[in-house]
Design an enzyme around this catalytic site. Structure first.
Site, PDB file in Angstrom:
ATOM      1  N   SER A 259       0.840  -1.192   0.000  1.00 46.30           N
ATOM      2  CA  SER A 259       0.000   0.000   0.000  1.00 46.30           C
ATOM      3  C   SER A 259       0.882   1.252   0.000  1.00 46.30           C
ATOM      4  O   SER A 259       1.669   1.466  -0.916  1.00 46.30           O
ATOM      5  CB  SER A 259      -0.951  -0.054   1.204  1.00 46.30           C
ATOM      6  OG  SER A 259      -1.973   0.884   1.098  1.00 46.30           O
TER       7      SER A 259
ATOM      8  N   ASP B 132      -8.968  -4.232  -6.391  1.00 43.81           N
ATOM      9  CA  ASP B 132      -8.523  -3.398  -5.271  1.00 43.81           C
ATOM     10  C   ASP B 132      -9.387  -2.135  -5.214  1.00 43.81           C
ATOM     11  O   ASP B 132      -9.414  -1.356  -6.161  1.00 43.81           O
ATOM     12  CB  ASP B 132      -7.054  -3.026  -5.467  1.00 43.81           C
ATOM     13  CG  ASP B 132      -6.417  -2.407  -4.238  1.00 43.81           C
ATOM     14  OD1 ASP B 132      -7.146  -1.805  -3.427  1.00 43.81           O
ATOM     15  OD2 ASP B 132      -5.190  -2.528  -4.099  1.00 43.81           O
TER      16      ASP B 132
ATOM     17  N   HIS C  62      -7.367  -5.570  -1.864  1.00 40.16           N
ATOM     18  CA  HIS C  62      -6.186  -4.808  -1.470  1.00 40.16           C
ATOM     19  C   HIS C  62      -5.234  -5.593  -0.567  1.00 40.16           C
ATOM     20  O   HIS C  62      -4.024  -5.549  -0.756  1.00 40.16           O
ATOM     21  CB  HIS C  62      -6.648  -3.535  -0.755  1.00 40.16           C
ATOM     22  CG  HIS C  62      -5.545  -2.578  -0.402  1.00 40.16           C
ATOM     23  ND1 HIS C  62      -4.785  -1.945  -1.365  1.00 40.16           N
ATOM     24  CD2 HIS C  62      -5.070  -2.150   0.798  1.00 40.16           C
ATOM     25  CE1 HIS C  62      -3.900  -1.154  -0.778  1.00 40.16           C
ATOM     26  NE2 HIS C  62      -4.039  -1.269   0.539  1.00 40.16           N
TER      27      HIS C  62
END
Length: 389
Positions: A242, A333, A368
């Site tokens: 991330s 995502d 994600h």
């Protein structure tokens, strides 16, 4: 003869192992052809319970082998040897948005595996199972050393594999949620990599000053790791998830201090303002905060960086990357535009002639949080709102 009259036997081997180590669940001495439910239950350190269950039919010898037999329903269906681990979900009635995240890697994740009569879907905790065993899943293998790092203003933890080394090293960067997340680094050390996980969002410096760390913070972490006597300074990698991807890509391309053997990035983007600082990236998110939306009580922030800018100054210059890069993205995502970013990175590197350095793993219908093998899945979890920093 009723299955309840049988002395059902249950074994899980190995009963003690690493989280990413496969186990074999074997039921024996059930009534041939009988329906049974195999159930897994885990209580997290935060007190919440997670469960998974699957429906099987005993064979002509009264046995079920989860590694070889198909589940006919329950939490999952089909041949899934590790489904009772990755399929763990919060028990009915739990608060929404829970995510399983190991806090104390020095104690195991304990899972109770049980066998019940018939194909059941509820009420497991209100009845006595036919058989049950407790298994331990560890992130730290025996002999792995956990070393808190506070020198030079760092908030970090180093995990060293067993033995004298020297070992290849890795800087482990998590996302914008902050805190010192140790379980991935501990697991990597269990596989022979000296791994240092770094808190860069809620570290001591930021808590005391209210300021974001600069890029020199990551260069300091690199120096501390590379100078450790049990680490091979010529074999240092960075792993970013991330927001950690944003930092990793910037450091890999622009830092004059950090010289990586390779980099791996999960669910992130190369889109960022020209200065490439953590504070600048977060300010960029805040500026685009109007693109964040709420759908079914879930925050969708993937549009923050879309469309991918055509202005090259708002992207890490991936054509200058000189080390191998592994990109791992989920095509569904909803937190980052990871897939679109990966496609742009691929195009940038092809134009520059360094695409031979890129390995791209792109997974359809995947979100994600791509976690270590056999980690419990979560459809959605409560993440930090990127525009509130």
């Amino acid at each position: 003869m009723d299955v309840k009259q049988h002395c059902v036997k249950l074994s899980v081997q190995p009963s003690r192992g690493l989280l990413d180590e496969k186990f074999v669940i074997l039921v024996q001495n059930a009534l041939p052809g009988s329906k049974i439910t195999i159930h897994a239950l885990h209580q997290c350190e935060d007190g919440h319970h997670w469960q998974a269950f699957a429906h099987y039919v005993a064979d002509t010898t009264g046995a079920v082998n989860v590694s070889e037999d198909f589940s006919l329903g329950g939490t999952y269906s089909g041949l899934e040897p590790m489904g009772l681990l990755w399929g763990l979900k919060p028990v009915p009635g739990s608060k929404p948005g829970l995510r399983m995240r190991k806090k104390n890697v020095q104690i195991p994740m304990e899972v109770t595996v049980s066998v019940y009569h018939d194909h059941q879907t509820e009420g497991f905790m209100d009845q006595v199972p036919l058989a049950a065993v407790v298994v331990e899943r560890w992130y730290m293998a025996p002999g792995v050393r956990r070393i808190p790092i506070t020198e030079d203003g760092l908030t970090a933890t180093l995990f060293l594999p067993p033995g004298p080394g020297p070992f290849p090293g890795l800087l482990d960067l998590w996302g914008i949620g902050g805190q010192l997340v140790e379980y991935r680094a501990a697991l990597l050390a269990s596989h022979g990599i000296a791994s240092m996980t770094i808190d860069y969002m809620t570290c001591k410096f930021t808590m005391e000053t209210g300021k974001h760390v600069g890029n020199d913070y990551f260069e300091t972490a690199y120096r501390v790791l590379s100078q450790h006597p049990q680490v091979l300074s010529s074999r240092i990698a960075m792993l970013g998830l991330s927001m950690g991807t944003s930092i990793t890509l910037r450091m890999a391309v622009d830092s004059k201090v950090i010289k990586l053997r390779c980099a791996a990035c999960i669910s992130g983007s190369h889109v960022q303002p020209p200065d490439g600082s953590l504070g600048g990236i977060i300010s960029y998110f805040v500026k685009n905060g109007g693109k964040v939306r709420n759908e079914n009580n879930a925050i969708i922030s993937r549009d923050l960086l879309l469309p991918i800018p055509s202005d090259p100054t708002y992207k890490v210059e991936m054509g200058r990357l000189q080390c191998p890069l592994l990109l791992i993205v989920g095509e569904d995502d909803q937190s980052w535009c990871a897939y679109e970013s990966a496609m742009d990175i691929k195009e940038m590197m092809e134009r520059a002639g360094n695409s031979h350095l890129l390995t791209l793993l792109s997974y359809p219908n995947t979100g994600h949080l791509i976690e270590p093998p056999y980690s419990p899945h979560a459809r959605a979890s409560i993440l930090t709102d990127l525009t509130k920093h």
